[in-house]
Enzyme design. Structure first.
Site, mmCIF file in Angstrom:
data_model
loop_
_atom_site.group_PDB
_atom_site.id
_atom_site.type_symbol
_atom_site.label_atom_id
_atom_site.label_comp_id
_atom_site.label_asym_id
_atom_site.label_seq_id
_atom_site.Cartn_x
_atom_site.Cartn_y
_atom_site.Cartn_z
ATOM 1 N N ASP A 161 0.959 -1.321 0.015
ATOM 2 C CA ASP A 161 -0.067 0.033 0.173
ATOM 3 C C ASP A 161 0.860 1.270 -0.042
ATOM 4 O O ASP A 161 0.443 2.281 0.372
ATOM 5 C CB ASP A 161 -0.820 -0.016 1.270
ATOM 6 C CG ASP A 161 -0.201 -0.038 2.584
ATOM 7 O OD1 ASP A 161 1.119 -0.255 2.387
ATOM 8 O OD2 ASP A 161 -0.870 0.053 3.509
ATOM 9 N N HIS A 201 23.321 1.494 -19.105
ATOM 10 C CA HIS A 201 22.202 1.877 -18.118
ATOM 11 C C HIS A 201 22.313 1.178 -16.690
ATOM 12 O O HIS A 201 21.295 0.753 -16.112
ATOM 13 C CB HIS A 201 20.758 1.631 -18.725
ATOM 14 C CG HIS A 201 20.436 2.734 -19.836
ATOM 15 N ND1 HIS A 201 19.343 2.687 -20.722
ATOM 16 C CD2 HIS A 201 20.829 3.759 -19.850
ATOM 17 C CE1 HIS A 201 19.227 3.884 -21.415
ATOM 18 N NE2 HIS A 201 20.462 4.529 -21.109
ATOM 19 N N ASP A 217 26.597 9.038 -14.702
ATOM 20 C CA ASP A 217 25.422 9.819 -15.627
ATOM 21 C C ASP A 217 24.328 10.082 -14.709
ATOM 22 O O ASP A 217 23.714 9.055 -14.175
ATOM 23 C CB ASP A 217 25.229 8.836 -16.650
ATOM 24 C CG ASP A 217 24.050 9.263 -17.692
ATOM 25 O OD1 ASP A 217 23.521 10.294 -17.524
ATOM 26 O OD2 ASP A 217 23.932 8.793 -18.564
ATOM 27 N N ASP A 227 20.870 16.159 -17.604
ATOM 28 C CA ASP A 227 21.565 14.870 -18.114
ATOM 29 C C ASP A 227 22.905 15.085 -18.448
ATOM 30 O O ASP A 227 23.302 15.278 -19.371
ATOM 31 C CB ASP A 227 20.626 14.551 -19.166
ATOM 32 C CG ASP A 227 21.075 13.046 -19.765
ATOM 33 O OD1 ASP A 227 21.678 12.397 -19.041
ATOM 34 O OD2 ASP A 227 20.515 12.433 -20.799
ATOM 35 N N HIS A 233 25.827 3.489 -28.912
ATOM 36 C CA HIS A 233 24.463 4.222 -28.809
ATOM 37 C C HIS A 233 24.634 5.685 -29.826
ATOM 38 O O HIS A 233 25.577 5.700 -30.437
ATOM 39 C CB HIS A 233 24.083 4.643 -27.235
ATOM 40 C CG HIS A 233 25.484 5.452 -26.655
ATOM 41 N ND1 HIS A 233 25.618 6.722 -26.926
ATOM 42 C CD2 HIS A 233 26.396 4.910 -25.932
ATOM 43 C CE1 HIS A 233 26.650 7.230 -26.187
ATOM 44 N NE2 HIS A 233 27.271 5.988 -25.510
ATOM 45 N N HIS A 274 20.221 13.023 -27.825
ATOM 46 C CA HIS A 274 18.685 12.963 -27.727
ATOM 47 C C HIS A 274 18.147 14.485 -27.309
ATOM 48 O O HIS A 274 18.900 14.990 -26.646
ATOM 49 C CB HIS A 274 18.203 12.176 -26.807
ATOM 50 C CG HIS A 274 18.886 12.015 -25.486
ATOM 51 N ND1 HIS A 274 18.203 12.772 -24.453
ATOM 52 C CD2 HIS A 274 19.867 11.247 -24.847
ATOM 53 C CE1 HIS A 274 18.863 12.563 -23.290
ATOM 54 N NE2 HIS A 274 19.921 11.610 -23.717
ATOM 55 N N HIS A 301 14.708 11.433 -22.120
ATOM 56 C CA HIS A 301 14.492 11.345 -23.438
ATOM 57 C C HIS A 301 13.406 12.115 -24.235
ATOM 58 O O HIS A 301 12.440 11.385 -24.164
ATOM 59 C CB HIS A 301 14.532 9.658 -23.804
ATOM 60 C CG HIS A 301 15.645 9.112 -23.483
ATOM 61 N ND1 HIS A 301 16.077 8.066 -22.904
ATOM 62 C CD2 HIS A 301 17.010 9.673 -23.288
ATOM 63 C CE1 HIS A 301 17.200 7.494 -22.586
ATOM 64 N NE2 HIS A 301 17.878 8.417 -22.792
ATOM 65 N N GLU A 337 26.675 13.094 -26.129
ATOM 66 C CA GLU A 337 27.108 12.239 -25.399
ATOM 67 C C GLU A 337 27.817 11.025 -26.145
ATOM 68 O O GLU A 337 27.289 9.974 -25.861
ATOM 69 C CB GLU A 337 26.113 11.894 -24.443
ATOM 70 C CG GLU A 337 25.035 11.040 -25.299
ATOM 71 C CD GLU A 337 23.859 10.747 -24.134
ATOM 72 O OE1 GLU A 337 24.153 9.802 -23.431
ATOM 73 O OE2 GLU A 337 22.662 11.375 -24.095
ATOM 74 N N TYR A 396 33.350 2.095 -24.808
ATOM 75 C CA TYR A 396 33.208 1.214 -23.869
ATOM 76 C C TYR A 396 33.758 -0.094 -24.519
ATOM 77 O O TYR A 396 33.524 -0.813 -25.452
ATOM 78 C CB TYR A 396 31.834 0.735 -23.816
ATOM 79 C CG TYR A 396 30.987 2.128 -23.642
ATOM 80 C CD1 TYR A 396 30.766 2.723 -22.387
ATOM 81 C CD2 TYR A 396 30.162 2.667 -24.671
ATOM 82 C CE1 TYR A 396 30.075 3.903 -22.308
ATOM 83 C CE2 TYR A 396 29.537 3.919 -24.653
ATOM 84 C CZ TYR A 396 29.343 4.422 -23.458
ATOM 85 O OH TYR A 396 28.658 5.776 -23.473
ATOM 86 N N ARG A 443 32.122 8.035 -20.924
ATOM 87 C CA ARG A 443 31.059 8.725 -21.697
ATOM 88 C C ARG A 443 31.381 10.189 -21.279
ATOM 89 O O ARG A 443 31.470 10.476 -20.085
ATOM 90 C CB ARG A 443 29.625 8.165 -21.495
ATOM 91 C CG ARG A 443 28.508 9.015 -22.246
ATOM 92 C CD ARG A 443 27.363 8.169 -22.234
ATOM 93 N NE ARG A 443 26.747 7.950 -21.112
ATOM 94 C CZ ARG A 443 26.664 6.794 -20.545
ATOM 95 N NH1 ARG A 443 27.083 5.530 -21.014
ATOM 96 N NH2 ARG A 443 25.869 6.644 -19.438
ATOM 97 N N GLU A 447 28.895 13.790 -21.480
ATOM 98 C CA GLU A 447 27.717 14.220 -22.068
ATOM 99 C C GLU A 447 27.405 15.608 -21.082
ATOM 100 O O GLU A 447 27.441 15.888 -20.093
ATOM 101 C CB GLU A 447 26.670 13.164 -21.347
ATOM 102 C CG GLU A 447 25.327 13.751 -21.545
ATOM 103 C CD GLU A 447 24.091 12.564 -21.327
ATOM 104 O OE1 GLU A 447 24.424 12.024 -20.224
ATOM 105 O OE2 GLU A 447 23.110 12.511 -21.864
HETATM 106 N N1 GLY Z 1 21.043 9.303 -18.870
HETATM 107 C C1 GLY Z 1 20.613 8.464 -20.073
HETATM 108 C C2 GLY Z 1 21.121 9.275 -21.129
HETATM 109 O O1 GLY Z 1 22.138 9.841 -21.093
HETATM 110 O O2 GLY Z 1 20.544 8.986 -22.244
HETATM 111 MN MN MN Z 2 21.497 11.516 -22.276
HETATM 112 MN MN MN Z 3 22.887 10.808 -19.549
#
Ligand code: GLY
Ligand code: MN
Ligand code: MN
Length: 461
Positions: A37, A246, A263, A274, A353, A357, A364, A387, A391, A408, A410
């Site tokens: 609950d 992720h 991240d 982000d 990737h 975005h 996103h 970004e 890897y 990465r 970003e």
């Molecule tokens: N944090 C998710 C991305 O960078 O797309």
């Molecule tokens: Mn991102």
């Molecule tokens: Mn990110």
């Protein structure tokens, strides 16, 4: 802050894009069960928020360009809301209620959500077009279907159901793709808080910490600056965990010699930051870490240099890929001719990737990237992330010294009239700046000593 009149202008703009005799229905989110609950903290539906700024669950917005509920407009804005209920409010919190809603939200009429089934058929009746996104909120789907059935089955055709049901999302999401000045202000704040949180985490990092302790540092900074939630699951990946795109378990103990990929972004008044930064746990990049890091940074800078109105994310990706493939050949991670390797997409196993975005109410964010299979050019007011990453998984056949490294970098970028504004420059990304910042806030002597001891000579691998 987004004013009531900006929300009104958005609703008007959406309605003006519909044909005559249209009705639009946009539902709010509901609370989600976490266990038994208890519920997750409430997060409003982004489309509903964009049109109303109303942060209660189980509401419903209705817009019509046929109903006339006031003297000045040949259109109507209605909302169904949770009714005032002293008992429920003592347990779960205050509600705006039906009576206060029209003035507070700048709408024509409000009704209790308990009357939805009763009133919806009358509201839909006689409109030619219904704009509604099916399959998002099943309980609203069934209320809409019941209302349509009532219209269709009314005796002697006394009611008329819309002849078309059109998804409202594409129109709404095209609007959300271009941010207003007041949205950009909130996004700059989300970016600044996110940048401060990254700086805080870097400055207190030392080997032997657990990843979740850095997560705690980030979230502390978010909350202390009024960002009540992360915009997505915070990623703190040390060592090989950085190769999991992720990764949100955040439960490993950080080892001396690890790189740490963070991240994380704050959500400030519903808008997302982000940011990703990657840095050495002990404050010093090893030579292979340094080579790969500089390569990703060069790729990111090359991509940023391409961005301006009229450019596309695809063009920026090409600039980044060229740098990355050239560097991977220099480091003998890829073998062959750069142009051919680009053609074959030979970088994909190491950079799997996209370049970035849209960013906004959702991390996103919504909005089209392509039209008729062509990239839609960037324009002022669009916000994107940039970004690139590399890897090199532990079981890859790259030269041994690079295995297990994930990087990465970003940043969050506004496309402006003349070029770009990088909102997240507050957190450093050059090798020298990062080495200076990592561990710099460790205040007890033993931690400082430990930091000095774990730092090896510059050429240690
Ligand atoms: N944090 C998710 C991305 O960078 O797309
Ligand atoms: Mn991102
Ligand atoms: Mn990110």
């Amino acid at each position: 802050m987004i004013t009531k009149s900006e929300f009104q202008a958005r609703r008007k703009s959406l309605l003006s894009q519909c044909d005559a005799s249209s009705i639009i229905i946009v539902p709010a989110a509901s609370l989600q069960t976490r266990s038994n609950d208890t519920e997750y903290p409430f997060r409003q539906d982004s489309d509903f928020w964009y049109l109303t700024g109303f942060n209660e669950p189980d509401a419903l917005l209705i817009l019509s360009n046929q109903l006339e509920l006031n003297e000045t407009e040949a259109s109507a804005t209605l909302m169904f809301v949770l009714p005032k209920d002293p008992h429920a409010e003592v347990w779960h919190g205050r509600r705006l209620g039906v009576e206060a809603a029209p003035k507070a939200l700048g709408i024509d009429q409000a009704h209790s959500i308990d009357t939805l089934d009763e009133l919806l058929p009358e509201l839909i009746n006689g409109h030619e077009h219904l704009y509604y996104t099916l399959d998002k909120y099943p309980h609203v789907d069934s209320a809409v279907q019941k209302a349509l059935a009532r219209c269709k089955n009314a005796p002697k055709q006394s009611m008329v159901a819309p002849r078309s049901i059109i998804d409202v999302a594409p129109m709404l999401h095209d609007m959300r793709r271009i941010k207003s000045e007041s949205e950009l202000e909130l996004m700059r704040k989300a970016a600044q808080i996110s940048a401060d949180a990254h700086k805080r985490a870097m400055s207190v990092t030392r080997p032997d910490m657990y990843e979740y302790q850095l997560e705690a540092e980030l979230h502390h900074e978010f909350l202390m600056q009024g960002a009540r939630s992360p915009a997505y699951g915070t990623i703190v990946g040390s060592g090989e965990n950085a190769c999991i795109l992720h990764y949100t378990q955040n439960e490993s103990q950080i080892q001396d010699g690890d790189l740490i990929l963070i991240d994380a972004g704050a959500e400030f008044q519903s808008y997302a930051g982000d940011i990703t930064r990657t840095f050495p746990a002990n404050g010093q990049f090893t030579p292979p870490q340094r080579s790969l890091y500089q390569l990703v940074l060069d790729a990111q800078l090359a991509a940023l240099a391409v961005l301006k109105p009229g450019a596309t994310i695809g063009e920026a990706m090409q600039a980044a890929v060229k740098i990355i493939v050239t560097g991977l050949v220099d480091l003998k991670i890829l073998n062959g001719k750069v142009n051919e390797l680009i053609e074959q997409e030979a970088w994909r196993p190491y950079f799997m990737h996209g370049l970035g975005h849209y960013l906004g109410l959702d991390v996103h964010d919504v909005g089209r990237y392509k039209h008729k299979n062509m990239d839609i050019p960037l324009e002022p007011g669009v916000v994107i992330t940039v970004e690139p990453g590399l890897y090199i998984s532990a079981d890859s056949d790259a030269p041994k010294q690079f295995r297990g490294i994930g990087i990465r970098i970003e940043d969050d970028v506004i496309i402006t009239e003349n070029g770009i504004e990088i909102m997240t420059n507050g957190v450093p990304k050059t090798i020298d700046e990062i080495e200076a910042l990592v561990g710099s806030a460790l205040d007890d002597k033993s931690a400082q000593l430990q930091k000095m001891q774990v730092r090896g000579p510059k050429d240690r691998i």
